[in-house]
Design a protein around this motif. Structure first.
Motif, short mmCIF file in Angstrom:
data_model
loop_
_atom_site.label_atom_id
_atom_site.label_comp_id
_atom_site.label_asym_id
_atom_site.label_seq_id
_atom_site.Cartn_x
_atom_site.Cartn_y
_atom_site.Cartn_z
N LEU A 1 0.81 -1.22 0.00
CA LEU A 1 0.00 0.00 0.00
C LEU A 1 0.84 1.27 0.00
O LEU A 1 0.38 2.32 -0.44
CB LEU A 1 -0.96 0.00 1.19
N ASN A 2 2.08 1.17 0.49
CA ASN A 2 3.01 2.31 0.44
C ASN A 2 3.79 2.33 -0.87
O ASN A 2 4.71 3.13 -1.02
CB ASN A 2 3.97 2.27 1.62
N PHE A 3 3.42 1.45 -1.80
CA PHE A 3 4.06 1.36 -3.11
C PHE A 3 5.55 1.09 -3.02
O PHE A 3 6.34 1.59 -3.82
CB PHE A 3 3.80 2.60 -3.97
N ASP A 4 5.95 0.28 -2.03
CA ASP A 4 7.33 -0.16 -1.94
C ASP A 4 7.66 -0.92 -3.22
O ASP A 4 6.95 -1.86 -3.59
CB ASP A 4 7.52 -1.06 -0.71
N TYR A 5 8.73 -0.54 -3.89
CA TYR A 5 9.05 -1.11 -5.19
C TYR A 5 9.15 -2.64 -5.14
O TYR A 5 8.57 -3.32 -5.99
CB TYR A 5 10.36 -0.51 -5.74
N ASP A 6 9.90 -3.16 -4.19
CA ASP A 6 10.09 -4.62 -4.13
C ASP A 6 8.78 -5.35 -3.89
O ASP A 6 8.51 -6.38 -4.53
CB ASP A 6 11.11 -4.98 -3.03
N ALA A 7 7.95 -4.84 -2.99
CA ALA A 7 6.68 -5.49 -2.69
C ALA A 7 5.73 -5.44 -3.88
O ALA A 7 5.13 -6.45 -4.25
CB ALA A 7 6.03 -4.85 -1.46
N VAL A 8 5.62 -4.29 -4.49
CA VAL A 8 4.71 -4.14 -5.65
C VAL A 8 5.22 -4.97 -6.82
O VAL A 8 4.44 -5.63 -7.51
CB VAL A 8 4.54 -2.66 -6.04
N SER A 9 6.51 -4.98 -7.03
CA SER A 9 7.08 -5.77 -8.12
C SER A 9 6.77 -7.25 -7.95
O SER A 9 6.38 -7.92 -8.91
CB SER A 9 8.60 -5.57 -8.20
N THR A 10 6.94 -7.75 -6.75
CA THR A 10 6.63 -9.16 -6.47
C THR A 10 5.16 -9.43 -6.73
O THR A 10 4.80 -10.43 -7.37
CB THR A 10 7.00 -9.52 -5.03
N LEU A 11 4.29 -8.55 -6.26
CA LEU A 11 2.86 -8.73 -6.46
C LEU A 11 2.51 -8.69 -7.95
O LEU A 11 1.73 -9.53 -8.42
CB LEU A 11 2.08 -7.66 -5.70
N LEU A 12 3.09 -7.77 -8.68
CA LEU A 12 2.79 -7.67 -10.11
C LEU A 12 3.20 -8.92 -10.88
O LEU A 12 2.53 -9.32 -11.82
CB LEU A 12 3.44 -6.43 -10.72
#
Length: 99
Positions: free
Chosen positions: A40-51
């Motif tokens: 939710l904070n648009f952390d690059y690593d977290a969002v990349s993994t989710l995408l």
């Protein structure tokens, strides 16, 4: 939800101009190993993994790293509604006020 990219992803001769967030995002398992607050904070690593788990056509980590910044932000915005509680409708609020 679909996002039309400003700069298409290129894989060999293939150009990907539109990315769709699939219904997989509605499954809690898509967040496995991720902290929701990081997504939710648009952390690059977290969002990349989710995408890599919820995008169609599927994206690799290299594809995501090569995205135009504006396209990455647009994908972040596209996943947000799936991860937040829907706002109550106006009619529901009015009915509560009348009760």
């Amino acid at each position: 939800m679909s996002v039309t990219l400003n700069t298409p992803v290129t894989r060999g001769n293939q150009k990907i101009a539109t990315i769709t967030i699939t219904d997989t995002i509605k499954q809690a398992g898509s967040l496995r190993g991720l902290r929701l607050v990081d997504v939710l904070n648009f952390d690059y690593d977290a969002v990349s993994t989710l995408l890599t788990r919820v995008a169609s056509p599927s994206l690799t980590a290299a594809d995501i790293a090569a995205l135009d910044t504006a396209d990455f932000v647009a994908l972040c915005e596209a996943i947000t509604p799936f991860l937040t509680k829907a706002a109550p409708s106006v009619s529901a609020s009015a009915e509560t006020a009348n009760s």
